[in-house]
Design an enzyme around this catalytic site. Structure first.
Site, PDB file in Angstrom:
ATOM      1  N   GLY A  41      35.830  29.727  48.794  1.00  0.00           N
ATOM      2  CA  GLY A  41      35.545  30.654  49.872  1.00  0.00           C
ATOM      3  C   GLY A  41      34.093  30.629  50.301  1.00  0.00           C
ATOM      4  O   GLY A  41      33.783  30.590  51.500  1.00  0.00           O
TER       5      GLY A  41
ATOM      6  N   ARG B 222      40.173  22.942  38.092  1.00  0.00           N
ATOM      7  CA  ARG B 222      40.396  23.883  36.990  1.00  0.00           C
ATOM      8  C   ARG B 222      41.728  23.615  36.307  1.00  0.00           C
ATOM      9  O   ARG B 222      41.864  23.753  35.099  1.00  0.00           O
ATOM     10  CB  ARG B 222      40.446  25.313  37.529  1.00  0.00           C
ATOM     11  CG  ARG B 222      39.152  25.885  37.944  1.00  0.00           C
ATOM     12  CD  ARG B 222      39.387  27.217  38.650  1.00  0.00           C
ATOM     13  NE  ARG B 222      38.544  27.255  39.825  1.00  0.00           N
ATOM     14  CZ  ARG B 222      38.633  28.168  40.754  1.00  0.00           C
ATOM     15  NH1 ARG B 222      39.555  29.099  40.665  1.00  0.00           N
ATOM     16  NH2 ARG B 222      37.824  28.149  41.779  1.00  0.00           N
TER      17      ARG B 222
ATOM     18  N   SER C  88      34.235  29.808  44.586  1.00  0.00           N
ATOM     19  CA  SER C  88      33.654  28.509  44.943  1.00  0.00           C
ATOM     20  C   SER C  88      34.134  28.039  46.313  1.00  0.00           C
ATOM     21  O   SER C  88      33.329  27.704  47.191  1.00  0.00           O
ATOM     22  CB  SER C  88      33.981  27.464  43.866  1.00  0.00           C
ATOM     23  OG  SER C  88      35.376  27.413  43.608  1.00  0.00           O
TER      24      SER C  88
ATOM     25  N   ALA D 171      34.629  35.272  47.736  1.00  0.00           N
ATOM     26  CA  ALA D 171      33.374  34.523  47.598  1.00  0.00           C
ATOM     27  C   ALA D 171      33.346  33.687  46.326  1.00  0.00           C
ATOM     28  O   ALA D 171      32.295  33.516  45.703  1.00  0.00           O
ATOM     29  CB  ALA D 171      32.184  35.486  47.634  1.00  0.00           C
TER      30      ALA D 171
ATOM     31  N   LYS E 186      51.306  21.186  43.428  1.00  0.00           N
ATOM     32  CA  LYS E 186      50.502  20.118  42.829  1.00  0.00           C
ATOM     33  C   LYS E 186      49.653  20.639  41.672  1.00  0.00           C
ATOM     34  O   LYS E 186      49.283  19.878  40.776  1.00  0.00           O
ATOM     35  CB  LYS E 186      49.640  19.423  43.884  1.00  0.00           C
ATOM     36  CG  LYS E 186      48.773  20.336  44.744  1.00  0.00           C
ATOM     37  CD  LYS E 186      47.455  20.724  44.103  1.00  0.00           C
ATOM     38  CE  LYS E 186      46.736  21.745  44.964  1.00  0.00           C
ATOM     39  NZ  LYS E 186      45.443  22.163  44.406  1.00  0.00           N
TER      40      LYS E 186
ATOM     41  N   LYS F 188      46.016  28.682  47.316  1.00  0.00           N
ATOM     42  CA  LYS F 188      47.078  27.745  46.955  1.00  0.00           C
ATOM     43  C   LYS F 188      47.919  28.314  45.819  1.00  0.00           C
ATOM     44  O   LYS F 188      47.485  28.337  44.674  1.00  0.00           O
ATOM     45  CB  LYS F 188      46.480  26.387  46.552  1.00  0.00           C
ATOM     46  CG  LYS F 188      45.698  25.718  47.684  1.00  0.00           C
ATOM     47  CD  LYS F 188      45.095  24.390  47.258  1.00  0.00           C
ATOM     48  CE  LYS F 188      44.353  23.732  48.431  1.00  0.00           C
ATOM     49  NZ  LYS F 188      43.781  22.410  48.086  1.00  0.00           N
TER      50      LYS F 188
END
Length: 338
Positions: free
Chosen positions: A14, A260, A12, A10, A196, A110
């Protein structure tokens, strides 16, 4: 047709994906191991630590009980940090093996697993056996939770070796602001997503050091060359890296304050210590462990990745970020296409 979906994680991304699936008319169960976060989502319909000033659908329900969240679901969407994928998958396996349910497994995380260097679909396939699930689908592409929350236009990819499963996920998520394309190159999509983040750290660092657009464009372009080189060596299709999950995701992650990884690189470029950056971010910076995994994988494969190596030296060998850039620039001249 409405489906019963469990979303695990939960944070950001998700929570916003869970909200989108709820808005699409599905019965969505959002799972978190944080009781305070679950209470906030259920009582206030907010998730302030992750997505500020956003109201979630009142029909979206959050759970701390994993068994209840997974009860009778058609699909399970993993959106937990890379380092937690294997542990959560083991918990899911235990629940599924006590039932006769075989859901489709989706992940929107990711990264690469540290030490094993495995892609996340490989980890999920290992931990959740075929007799407890259907296909594994990877959901990836240029997307920020903050913009999807505002219903900004977003296009991403659903990748799977099982085309029917990819199409199921496509229909599950698509609406008038969120468009999904299918792809069968799971290797390329997952590597583009993970690698990336490394280049985004570098792009943020250039900004923090005061470099301009020329330098950022150069970094992104040569970064994409590195990503493609390693990806193709591992079996990816070259064209994937000029698609949504390749250059598309690289652009959005390496240029946006929502990223981030970009923010972490920017702070490093401004002279903050790595420990300070990690401590103040308040959320997982996937590019940091991904740099280590990619560096080690490239060494094993004999693939040249000078930008990744430079960022690895800054993160793990305490190299001076101001010195690694001229070292990169003064490397022996080479052909661009090689």
């Amino acid at each position: 047709m409405a489906e019963k979906i469990a979303v695990l994680g939960a944070g950001s991304w998700g929570s916003v994906l869970a909200n989108l699936l709820d808005e699409n008319g599905n019965d969505v169960r959002l799972w978190s191991n944080n009781p305070d976060q679950v209470a906030e989502l259920n009582e206030k319909h907010t998730n302030e630590h992750y997505v500020h000033d956003f109201k979630y659908s009142e029909s979206l329900k959050a759970y701390t009980d994993l068994t209840a969240a997974l009860d009778g679901v058609a699909a399970i969407l993993f959106v937990v940090p890379t380092g937690a994928i294997r542990i959560v998958a083991q918990q899911v396996k235990a629940v599924l093996q006590s039932t006769d349910n075989q859901p489709i497994i989706i992940h929107a995380s990711k990264g690469l697993e540290l030490n094993t260097h495995k892609r996340l679909s490989e980890v999920l396939s290992e931990e959740i056996p075929a007799d407890s699930r259907q296909a594994v689908v990877v959901l990836s592409g240029p997307s920020h939770a903050e913009e999807v929350a505002k219903r900004d236009i977003t296009l991403i990819t659903a990748a799977s070796a099982d085309n029917a499963a990819a199409k199921f996920v496509q229909q599950l998520f698509m609406n008038d602001y969120f468009r999904i394309y299918t792809n069968n190159d799971v290797i390329g999509v997952e590597l583009g997503a993970a690698l990336k983040n490394i280049i985004a750290l570098g792009a943020g660092a250039l900004h923090g050091l005061g470099y301009g657009d020329d330098a950022k464009a150069a970094l992104m372009t040569r970064g994409l060359a590195e990503i493609s080189r390693l990806g193709v060596a591992l079996g990816a299709q070259p064209l994937t890296f000029i698609g949504l999950s390749g250059v598309g995701d690289l652009i959005v992650t390496a240029t946006s304050v929502h990223s981030r990884n970009w923010r972490a690189g920017n702070e490093l470029g401004q002279g903050q210590s790595l420990k300070s950056v990690i401590d103040t971010m308040g959320m997982v910076i996937e590019g940091i462990p991904s740099t280590k995994a990619a560096y080690e994988l490239a060494q094993q494969q004999g693939i040249e990745m000078p930008i990744t190596e430079a960022i690895y030296d800054v993160l793990y060998n305490e190299a001076d970020i101001k010195k690694v850039i001229p070292q990169l620039m003064q490397r022996e001249g080479k052909p661009e296409i090689q």
